[in-house]
Write a protein that holds these residues in place. Structure first.
Motif, PDB file in Angstrom:
ATOM      1  N   THR A  37     -17.126  11.663  -7.770  1.00 24.97           N
ATOM      2  CA  THR A  37     -15.665  11.649  -7.832  1.00 24.97           C
ATOM      3  C   THR A  37     -15.078  13.037  -8.098  1.00 24.97           C
ATOM      4  OG1 THR A  37     -15.743  11.115 -10.205  1.00 24.97           O
ATOM      5  CG2 THR A  37     -15.635   9.268  -8.660  1.00 24.97           C
TER       6      THR A  37
ATOM      7  N   TYR B  62       0.832  -1.188   0.000  1.00 30.56           N
ATOM      8  CA  TYR B  62       0.000   0.000   0.000  1.00 30.56           C
ATOM      9  C   TYR B  62       0.877   1.252   0.000  1.00 30.56           C
ATOM     10  CZ  TYR B  62      -3.914  -3.053   1.153  1.00 30.56           C
ATOM     11  OH  TYR B  62      -4.855  -4.044   1.119  1.00 30.56           O
TER      12      TYR B  62
ATOM     13  N   LYS C 174       0.801   5.734   0.143  1.00 31.45           N
ATOM     14  CA  LYS C 174      -0.009   6.842   0.645  1.00 31.45           C
ATOM     15  C   LYS C 174      -0.645   7.656  -0.480  1.00 31.45           C
ATOM     16  CE  LYS C 174       4.018   9.904   0.918  1.00 31.45           C
ATOM     17  NZ  LYS C 174       4.838  10.757   1.799  1.00 31.45           N
ATOM     18  N   ASP C 175      -0.170   7.449  -1.708  1.00 30.28           N
ATOM     19  CA  ASP C 175      -0.710   8.215  -2.829  1.00 30.28           C
ATOM     20  C   ASP C 175      -2.139   7.794  -3.135  1.00 30.28           C
ATOM     21  OD1 ASP C 175       1.675   9.592  -3.228  1.00 30.28           O
ATOM     22  OD2 ASP C 175       2.486   7.997  -4.491  1.00 30.28           O
ATOM     23  N   THR C 176      -2.973   8.763  -3.426  1.00 30.12           N
ATOM     24  CA  THR C 176      -4.347   8.534  -3.861  1.00 30.12           C
ATOM     25  C   THR C 176      -4.562   9.287  -5.173  1.00 30.12           C
ATOM     26  OG1 THR C 176      -5.214  10.470  -2.685  1.00 30.12           O
ATOM     27  CG2 THR C 176      -5.118   8.381  -1.454  1.00 30.12           C
ATOM     28  N   THR C 177      -5.699   9.040  -5.791  1.00 32.60           N
ATOM     29  CA  THR C 177      -6.013   9.786  -7.007  1.00 32.60           C
ATOM     30  C   THR C 177      -6.001  11.281  -6.734  1.00 32.60           C
ATOM     31  OG1 THR C 177      -7.369   7.969  -7.854  1.00 32.60           O
ATOM     32  CG2 THR C 177      -7.747  10.148  -8.800  1.00 32.60           C
ATOM     33  N   GLN C 178      -6.532  11.668  -5.597  1.00 32.73           N
ATOM     34  CA  GLN C 178      -6.586  13.093  -5.268  1.00 32.73           C
ATOM     35  C   GLN C 178      -5.202  13.698  -5.111  1.00 32.73           C
ATOM     36  OE1 GLN C 178      -7.790  14.588  -1.257  1.00 32.73           O
ATOM     37  NE2 GLN C 178      -9.500  15.526  -2.354  1.00 32.73           N
ATOM     38  N   THR C 179      -4.288  13.011  -4.409  1.00 30.86           N
ATOM     39  CA  THR C 179      -2.949  13.571  -4.213  1.00 30.86           C
ATOM     40  C   THR C 179      -2.180  13.636  -5.531  1.00 30.86           C
ATOM     41  OG1 THR C 179      -2.012  11.396  -3.657  1.00 30.86           O
ATOM     42  CG2 THR C 179      -2.856  12.744  -1.844  1.00 30.86           C
TER      43      THR C 179
ATOM     44  N   ASP D 250     -11.832  14.070  -6.371  1.00 24.74           N
ATOM     45  CA  ASP D 250     -10.534  13.454  -6.662  1.00 24.74           C
ATOM     46  C   ASP D 250      -9.706  14.332  -7.603  1.00 24.74           C
ATOM     47  OD1 ASP D 250     -11.467  13.070  -9.271  1.00 24.74           O
ATOM     48  OD2 ASP D 250     -11.688  10.904  -9.068  1.00 24.74           O
TER      49      ASP D 250
ATOM     50  N   SER E 274      -9.665  14.832 -10.711  1.00 25.20           N
ATOM     51  CA  SER E 274      -9.346  14.405 -12.070  1.00 25.20           C
ATOM     52  C   SER E 274     -10.082  15.244 -13.107  1.00 25.20           C
ATOM     53  CB  SER E 274      -9.671  12.925 -12.261  1.00 25.20           C
ATOM     54  OG  SER E 274     -11.053  12.672 -12.044  1.00 25.20           O
TER      55      SER E 274
END
Length: 307
Positions: free
Chosen positions: A71, A13, A15-20, A74, A76
């Motif tokens: 979404t 896992y 820590k990066d997410t789509t938002q970051t 996020d 995008s």
């Protein structure tokens, strides 16, 4: 060994997410946004705000109507809207810019299942559709406020037509030339690209392969390689659009093949095509070929055997 737990992936896992990740892309685009305002005035900011607002609004409304998870946060959609805006002439009508954001989000992204499901880059596809639908507005360029040029023709149009005076290489690098709002300043785009590589949002493979292929081929063809590299949307496309996670290969080998393919198609269109620019078309075509490149370059799982 009796305490070993076996479960389905993912096993690692981050820590990066789509938002970051999208937040980092927005930060990386900030120099290009500032450059667009400095070069083309406040109208550039207005076009960017409209594209981002319509993109986010379209995503929110569509997901509410279809009762899908929202979404918008996020980011995008914001990234898609901003990249599309930076690909547009500053004098584009605001309703046309809004139409482009609608096509990018609704037609290209949401109709194919949302983020991660689209077959092509939404901003690139929307720009190509706008080029066909609004060819006059999409090929009318403004001259930056402090440029010495008396004509708004892009350097690629000057090279293709063999008439007119090219800006100096320094003007090309800084952005004092005709073109889309976010493509003219190579300096701003390189700063954004360096940030994305530093943050490991993208790798060097696709941008270097894309830009390097254009440089080498145009040098071999005697087509003023330094101008070819800095002209048009090459830096914007190579750094921010050809590296899209969904529509480009995940492996280093695949990224190199993707970048070389984009560069090859770009040069073919620029040198022998009827249209002086080929970046958008090259990325769109390579997006279509992306599944095949992924198959060719897929790595074998550790311990895996041939099926």
């Amino acid at each position: 060994m009796n305490n070993m737990i076996v479960s389905v992936n993912p096993h690692i896992y981050a820590k990066d997410t789509t938002q970051t990740i999208m937040r980092d892309v927005l930060i990386a685009l900030f120099p290009a946004v500032i450059a667009s305002i400095v070069l083309f005035g406040v109208k550039a900011l207005l076009v960017e705000v409209v594209c981002v607002a319509v993109a986010m609004g379209c995503e929110w409304v569509f997901e509410k109507i279809t009762k899908k998870p929202c979404t918008v946060m996020d980011l995008s959609a914001a990234v898609t809207g901003l990249i599309l805006a930076l690909n547009l002439p500053v004098d584009i009508h605001l309703w046309q810019a809004a139409f482009g954001s609608f096509v990018a989000i609704i037609v290209v992204k949401q109709f194919f299942g949302g983020i991660g499901q689209n077959f092509a880059n939404p901003a690139i596809t929307a720009r190509v559709i706008m080029l066909v639908a609004f060819s006059g507005a999409m090929t009318t360029w403004a001259v930056p406020a402090f440029a010495d040029a008396t004509s708004a023709a892009t350097p690629l149009a000057v090279i293709a037509g063999g008439e007119g005076q090219l800006p100096s290489l320094m003007q090309m690098f800084l952005g004092a030339r005709g073109g889309s709002m976010g493509e003219t300043s190579c300096l701003a785009l390189l700063l954004g690209g360096a940030y994305l590589i530093y943050r490991r949002v993208i790798s060097w493979h696709t941008p270097v392969a894309f830009i390097g292929t254009v440089l080498v081929l145009t040098a071999l063809l005697g087509q003023q390689p330094l101008y070819q590299v800095m002209a048009g949307g090459l830096f914007l496309g190579a750094i921010f659009m050809a590296t899209d996670y969904t529509t480009s290969p995940p492996t280093p080998a695949g990224k190199l093949i993707f970048g070389v393919g984009c560069g090859l198609i770009t040069v073919l269109i620029r040198v022998w095509g009827n249209y002086p620019e080929g970046v958008s078309f090259s990325i769109l075509l390579m997006n279509i070929l992306n599944p095949y490149i992924c198959d060719w370059t897929r790595t074998k799982p550790f311990g895996g055997v041939q099926a």
